[in-house]
Design an enzyme around this catalytic site. Structure first.
Site, PDB file in Angstrom:
ATOM      1  N   GLN A  57      51.811  -1.028  88.603  1.00  0.00           N
ATOM      2  CA  GLN A  57      51.397  -1.655  89.854  1.00  0.00           C
ATOM      3  C   GLN A  57      49.887  -1.765  90.011  1.00  0.00           C
ATOM      4  O   GLN A  57      49.420  -2.569  90.815  1.00  0.00           O
ATOM      5  CB  GLN A  57      51.997  -0.891  91.033  1.00  0.00           C
ATOM      6  CG  GLN A  57      53.518  -0.987  91.100  1.00  0.00           C
ATOM      7  CD  GLN A  57      54.116  -0.154  92.204  1.00  0.00           C
ATOM      8  OE1 GLN A  57      54.438   1.004  92.006  1.00  0.00           O
ATOM      9  NE2 GLN A  57      54.261  -0.735  93.378  1.00  0.00           N
ATOM     10  N   ASN A 204      60.379   8.862  88.300  1.00  0.00           N
ATOM     11  CA  ASN A 204      60.270   8.453  89.702  1.00  0.00           C
ATOM     12  C   ASN A 204      61.589   7.862  90.194  1.00  0.00           C
ATOM     13  O   ASN A 204      62.143   6.953  89.581  1.00  0.00           O
ATOM     14  CB  ASN A 204      59.165   7.401  89.867  1.00  0.00           C
ATOM     15  CG  ASN A 204      59.031   6.950  91.308  1.00  0.00           C
ATOM     16  OD1 ASN A 204      58.702   7.733  92.192  1.00  0.00           O
ATOM     17  ND2 ASN A 204      59.314   5.671  91.563  1.00  0.00           N
ATOM     18  N   GLU A 420      55.913  10.019  98.338  1.00  0.00           N
ATOM     19  CA  GLU A 420      55.635   8.668  98.841  1.00  0.00           C
ATOM     20  C   GLU A 420      56.094   8.567 100.283  1.00  0.00           C
ATOM     21  O   GLU A 420      57.161   9.062 100.642  1.00  0.00           O
ATOM     22  CB  GLU A 420      56.358   7.573  98.033  1.00  0.00           C
ATOM     23  CG  GLU A 420      55.807   7.308  96.661  1.00  0.00           C
ATOM     24  CD  GLU A 420      56.553   6.180  95.945  1.00  0.00           C
ATOM     25  OE1 GLU A 420      57.062   5.263  96.647  1.00  0.00           O
ATOM     26  OE2 GLU A 420      56.635   6.221  94.710  1.00  0.00           O
ATOM     27  N   TRP A 468      51.734   6.302 100.480  1.00  0.00           N
ATOM     28  CA  TRP A 468      51.827   5.123  99.614  1.00  0.00           C
ATOM     29  C   TRP A 468      51.240   3.952 100.392  1.00  0.00           C
ATOM     30  O   TRP A 468      51.770   3.577 101.414  1.00  0.00           O
ATOM     31  CB  TRP A 468      53.284   4.834  99.239  1.00  0.00           C
ATOM     32  CG  TRP A 468      53.365   3.705  98.264  1.00  0.00           C
ATOM     33  CD1 TRP A 468      53.441   2.368  98.549  1.00  0.00           C
ATOM     34  CD2 TRP A 468      53.314   3.816  96.840  1.00  0.00           C
ATOM     35  NE1 TRP A 468      53.456   1.636  97.403  1.00  0.00           N
ATOM     36  CE2 TRP A 468      53.374   2.498  96.331  1.00  0.00           C
ATOM     37  CE3 TRP A 468      53.212   4.878  95.945  1.00  0.00           C
ATOM     38  CZ2 TRP A 468      53.352   2.229  94.964  1.00  0.00           C
ATOM     39  CZ3 TRP A 468      53.197   4.604  94.592  1.00  0.00           C
ATOM     40  CH2 TRP A 468      53.271   3.299  94.115  1.00  0.00           C
ATOM     41  N   PHE A 476      56.772  -3.945  93.387  1.00  0.00           N
ATOM     42  CA  PHE A 476      57.980  -4.320  92.659  1.00  0.00           C
ATOM     43  C   PHE A 476      58.867  -5.238  93.497  1.00  0.00           C
ATOM     44  O   PHE A 476      59.189  -4.940  94.647  1.00  0.00           O
ATOM     45  CB  PHE A 476      58.778  -3.072  92.262  1.00  0.00           C
ATOM     46  CG  PHE A 476      58.097  -2.210  91.237  1.00  0.00           C
ATOM     47  CD1 PHE A 476      57.963  -2.644  89.931  1.00  0.00           C
ATOM     48  CD2 PHE A 476      57.591  -0.966  91.578  1.00  0.00           C
ATOM     49  CE1 PHE A 476      57.338  -1.850  88.978  1.00  0.00           C
ATOM     50  CE2 PHE A 476      56.967  -0.158  90.636  1.00  0.00           C
ATOM     51  CZ  PHE A 476      56.838  -0.604  89.334  1.00  0.00           C
TER      52      PHE A 476
END
Length: 541
Positions: A57, A204, A420, A468, A476
């Site tokens: 990312q 993750n 997150e 986050w 995504f």
């Protein structure tokens, strides 16, 4: 009279400053954004406040091998985002990592969660095929830069970007060969960086790749049954998600075993997986909805936490899924059980669960249907649990309270890090509007408030929180149509300044509030009102 009013305001502020008296609101308007009243001081000393990102990312594609997201977004650009976005360039953190550290330093961040790109370190997927010295130099620079600023690195080994060569060779996580390859990759990372990295994350969101990558085909590698999506190049949405999940657990456990056997005694670090979590509320007051809610929790969390805590899948999953659910051998079960020193928990939204016993034909069946529940964003009366999160979902700040307590009581009081938690805004907003992200402040502060509350009231063992995200990046399946960052990234000029948004400035003050900060901050937009404190939560409507 003026002096009397000032005295009253002072006493009110003094009383509200006490963590056990600060009121956490479940819905708008929120008052937790006042950093004079609610800040890092409401948490124990040493609690980590950081930000997070992932390699695909933010890094860009320069200097690495191809991964499954490269292939996926180029073969199906519309699945990469409505704007046809991908991670080819994104923030170019591979060359601009010092900018990232500067922003974190400005935020007063005490931790940074990032991931290593498997295909950057091992462009051909396997250690035996060569290690990329450029990757070692890059990650050493980033890690050393963090340590120099007293920021604790939390490093994820796999954030969904599997080397494409391993997908081509043996279908990646569909094949048990992945277990040894992941173990070797993890071993190399521990060897190279473990002298400075003391917090390792294996995989993750164990739930995400099996479901979105193999049941729905919306994520890389984009496999699913033909009638689920004709664009999927192959797959079986009923069986493959369980195989992939099983092999993920085995790969995770193998990496943990290597760390504990070869490195833990000398490096003194910890290792664990990250779970995506949600809180689930009954769709209505019926027993069927209450039962569906419990099934949703088990199929969402217990699918992985069952093996991690007991060495086996939950009984109800075995009953409902049957022989599509793989079995662990005795050796495998012993390896998987207890294979974590901590749990990373990601939390964003809450959903309602209702019973759904509909039997569908096998060619349109997916593993997501096996819990026999339907998940919705609104309940039977049309109420949402809280403010809008995006066009299709809503957030419920108290959900993080319930999730933390659930993991404590259900899974043996683990050490937890919130790895997150964040809020998206539209990606097409101009600079002024994008940086005036007050709704993100509401989201962050309301969740932090309930996190503080559950730690104090339920004695949940939470030691850190990562927002986050550090900055805007490729998201995504959404490309650049949304922004999650606490800092603004101009993707037309990625070498330019990374400006803190209002949320970043708020987080900065939250972490390190000073006496010079004005009580009447410009961030204080919500009024303190007894009406708001007393009003009924929409989640209970």
């Amino acid at each position: 009279m003026k002096l009397l009013m000032l005295a009253f305001v002072f006493l009110l502020a003094l009383a509200t400053c006490k963590g056990d008296e600060f009121v956490c609101e479940e819905n708008e308007p929120f008052t937790c954004n006042q950093t004079k009243l609610f800040n890092s001081g409401n948490f124990e000393k040493g609690f980590i406040f950081g930000v997070a990102s992932s390699a695909y990312q933010v890094e860009g594609g320069r200097g690495r091998g191809l991964n499954v997201w490269d292939s996926f977004t180029h073969r199906f650009p519309e699945k990469g985002g409505a704007d046809l976005g991908n991670g080819d360039t994104t923030c170019d953190s591979y060359t601009l990592w010092q900018k990232d550290i500067d922003v974190m330093d400005e935020l007063n961040s005490t931790g940074y969660r990032f991931s290593i790109a498997w295909s950057r370190l091992l462009p051909k997927g396997k250690r035996s095929r060569g290690v990329n010295p450029g990757a070692i130099k890059y990650y050493n620079g980033l890690i050393d830069g963090l340590v120099a600023k007293n920021m604790t690195p939390f490093v994820t080994l796999f954030h969904w970007d599997l080397p494409q060569t391993l997908q081509d060779e043996y279908n990646g996580f569909l094949n048990k060969t992945i277990v040894d390859d992941f173990k070797d990759y993890a071993d190399l990372c521990f060897e190279l960086f473990g002298d400075r990295v003391k917090n390792w994350i294996t995989i993750n969101q164990l739930y995400t790749v099996p479901t979105r990558g193999y049941a729905l085909g919306t994520d890389a590698p984009g496999r699913c049954s033909p009638k689920i999506d004709v664009r999927c190049p192959g797959g079986n949405s009923s069986t493959e998600p369980y195989i992939v999940a099983h092999n993920q657990l085995l790969a995770h456990a193998a990496a943990v075993d290597v760390y504990r056997t070869k490195y833990k005694d000398d490096q003194k670090g910890m290792i664990g997986p990250v779970m995506i979590t949600r809180w689930f509320l009954p769709f209505d007051h019926s027993q069927e909805s209450k039962d569906a809610t419990e099934r949703a929790k088990i199929f969402f969390h217990g699918w992985f936490m069952g093996p991690l805590t007991e060495g086996k899948y939950p009984d109800i999953m075995r009953e409902y899924v049957g022989d599509r659910l793989p079995e662990f051998s005795e050796t495998e079960a012993a390896l998987v059980k207890g294979s974590y020193d901590f749990l990373g928990l990601n939390y964003y939204v809450t959903q309602y669960a209702q019973n759904n016993q509909t039997i569908v034909p096998s060619d349109v069946h997916t593993a997501l249907m096996d819990s026999r529940t339907t998940l919705t964003s609104k309940n039977a009366t049309g109420h949402a649990p809280g403010p809008p999160f995006n066009a299709a979902s809503y957030y419920y700040p108290k959900g993080i309270y319930y999730v933390m307590d659930y993991f404590k009581t259900t899974y043996g009081d683990p050490l937890i890090y919130v790895t997150e938690n964040g809020f998206s805004t539209p990606g097409d907003e101009d600079f002024e509007k994008a940086t005036a992200d007050y709704k993100r402040i509401d989201y962050l502060c309301s969740h932090l408030c309930f996190l503080s509350k559950v730690i104090k009231e339920k004695n949940v063992n939470v030691k850190g929180y990562f927002a986050w995200s550090l900055g805007d990046n490729y998201e995504f399946c959404n490309g650049f149509t949304v922004r999650f960052g606490l800092s603004y990234v101009d993707f037309a000029n990625i070498t330019g300044d990374r400006d803190l948004k209002a949320s970043g400035k708020w987080f900065q003050k939250f972490i390190n509030v000073t006496d010079e900060d004005s009580t009447n901050q410009d961030l204080l937009r919500s009024s303190v009102s007894s009406k708001n404190r007393d009003r009924k939560s929409l989640a209970d409507a």
